[in-house]
Write a protein that holds these residues in place. Structure first.
Motif, PDB file in Angstrom:
ATOM      1  N   LEU A  76       0.919  -1.144   0.139  1.00  9.05           N
ATOM      2  CA  LEU A  76      -0.069  -0.097  -0.011  1.00  9.05           C
ATOM      3  C   LEU A  76       1.001   1.212   0.066  1.00  9.05           C
ATOM      4  O   LEU A  76       2.252   0.955   0.645  1.00  9.05           O
ATOM      5  N   PRO A  77       0.057   2.280  -0.582  1.00 12.18           N
ATOM      6  CA  PRO A  77       0.932   3.866  -0.270  1.00 12.18           C
ATOM      7  C   PRO A  77       1.065   4.541   0.724  1.00 12.18           C
ATOM      8  O   PRO A  77       0.105   5.298   1.373  1.00 12.18           O
ATOM      9  N   ALA A  78       1.566   3.785   1.911  1.00 17.00           N
ATOM     10  CA  ALA A  78       1.824   3.824   3.263  1.00 17.00           C
ATOM     11  C   ALA A  78       2.285   4.956   3.622  1.00 17.00           C
ATOM     12  O   ALA A  78       1.444   6.232   4.161  1.00 17.00           O
ATOM     13  N   LEU A  79       3.592   5.999   2.889  1.00 12.52           N
ATOM     14  CA  LEU A  79       3.248   7.366   2.896  1.00 12.52           C
ATOM     15  C   LEU A  79       2.522   8.224   2.656  1.00 12.52           C
ATOM     16  O   LEU A  79       1.688   9.266   3.609  1.00 12.52           O
ATOM     17  N   ALA A  80       2.014   8.097   1.872  1.00 15.26           N
ATOM     18  CA  ALA A  80       0.296   9.074   1.180  1.00 15.26           C
ATOM     19  C   ALA A  80      -0.564   8.884   2.780  1.00 15.26           C
ATOM     20  O   ALA A  80      -1.697  10.027   2.613  1.00 15.26           O
TER      21      ALA A  80
END
Length: 210
Positions: free
Chosen positions: A90-94
């Motif tokens: 998943l796009p963790a930072l976003a």
């Protein structure tokens, strides 16, 4: 459980029907902890969806969680919450920048890219567990619940000692810990449990088969 504040957590894999498997695990655990016949223990839900036991196990506080391929339950004499997440890309930072507290996003951004997904789940499961212990899930500021960030990643595993709840900042009375799942520090699943008014409470972690 060894005391009124102790927490029992059972978790394990499941091929399908995670919700049903979680409920079955909860009822069997409640029967064992209370010494009551399984058929006398029932499962109901409060208006907000929070599970509660009926019959001889009605005094226990409980929580249930399931994710693709896994389920977890927690039982205690005080309010408790549990969350298990199956680690997936998943796009963790976003996501952290959109949903979590700024301090969480800043901490996540300082980690190597390869560590951000498990670290995001490390944050998320604790916030979910704390919210469940309070009875409102991630609503009412649950996503911005302050969490202490470990100085090094991954944080030390509790696999070699009895895990216990650690008090969280913010004055809410919540305590939480991330539990070892046996697949590296944070492998296929991330599992967290939280309680209210019970910092230092021991956690009896049990693995159950599919």
């Amino acid at each position: 459980m060894t005391g009124p504040d102790a927490v029992t957590v059972l978790w394990g894999p499941v091929a399908s029907g995670e919700r049903r498997a979680a409920h079955t695990t909860l009822l069997r655990a409640a029967a064992e902890l209370t010494g009551s016949p399984l058929h006398r223990i029932g499962l109901a839900h409060e208006p907000g969806g929070r599970p509660r036991l009926t019959g001889p196990a009605a005094r226990l506080h409980v929580s249930v969680s399931h994710s693709p391929g896994a389920r977890a339950v927690a039982l205690s004499g005080t309010p408790v919450g549990v969350d298990i997440e199956t680690v997936r890309p998943l796009p963790a930072l976003a996501l952290a920048r959109r949903w979590l507290a700024p301090a969480d996003a800043e901490w996540l951004g300082r980690l190597p890219a390869a560590d951000r997904v498990p670290a995001f789940y490390w944050l998320w499961t604790q916030k979910e567990a704390v919210g469940k212990a309070h009875g409102h899930g991630l609503a009412h500021g649950g996503l911005t619940q302050p969490l202490p960030h470990p100085p090094h990643w991954p944080p030390p595993s509790a696999a070699d000692r009895t895990p216990a709840l650690s008090a969280l900042p913010g004055g809410t009375g919540a305590a939480c810990t991330v539990l070892p799942t046996g697949a590296g520090p944070y492998g296929s699943h991330v599992l967290a449990v939280a309680g209210l008014g019970a910092p230092g409470a021991p956690v009896d972690l049990r693995h159950c088969d599919a």
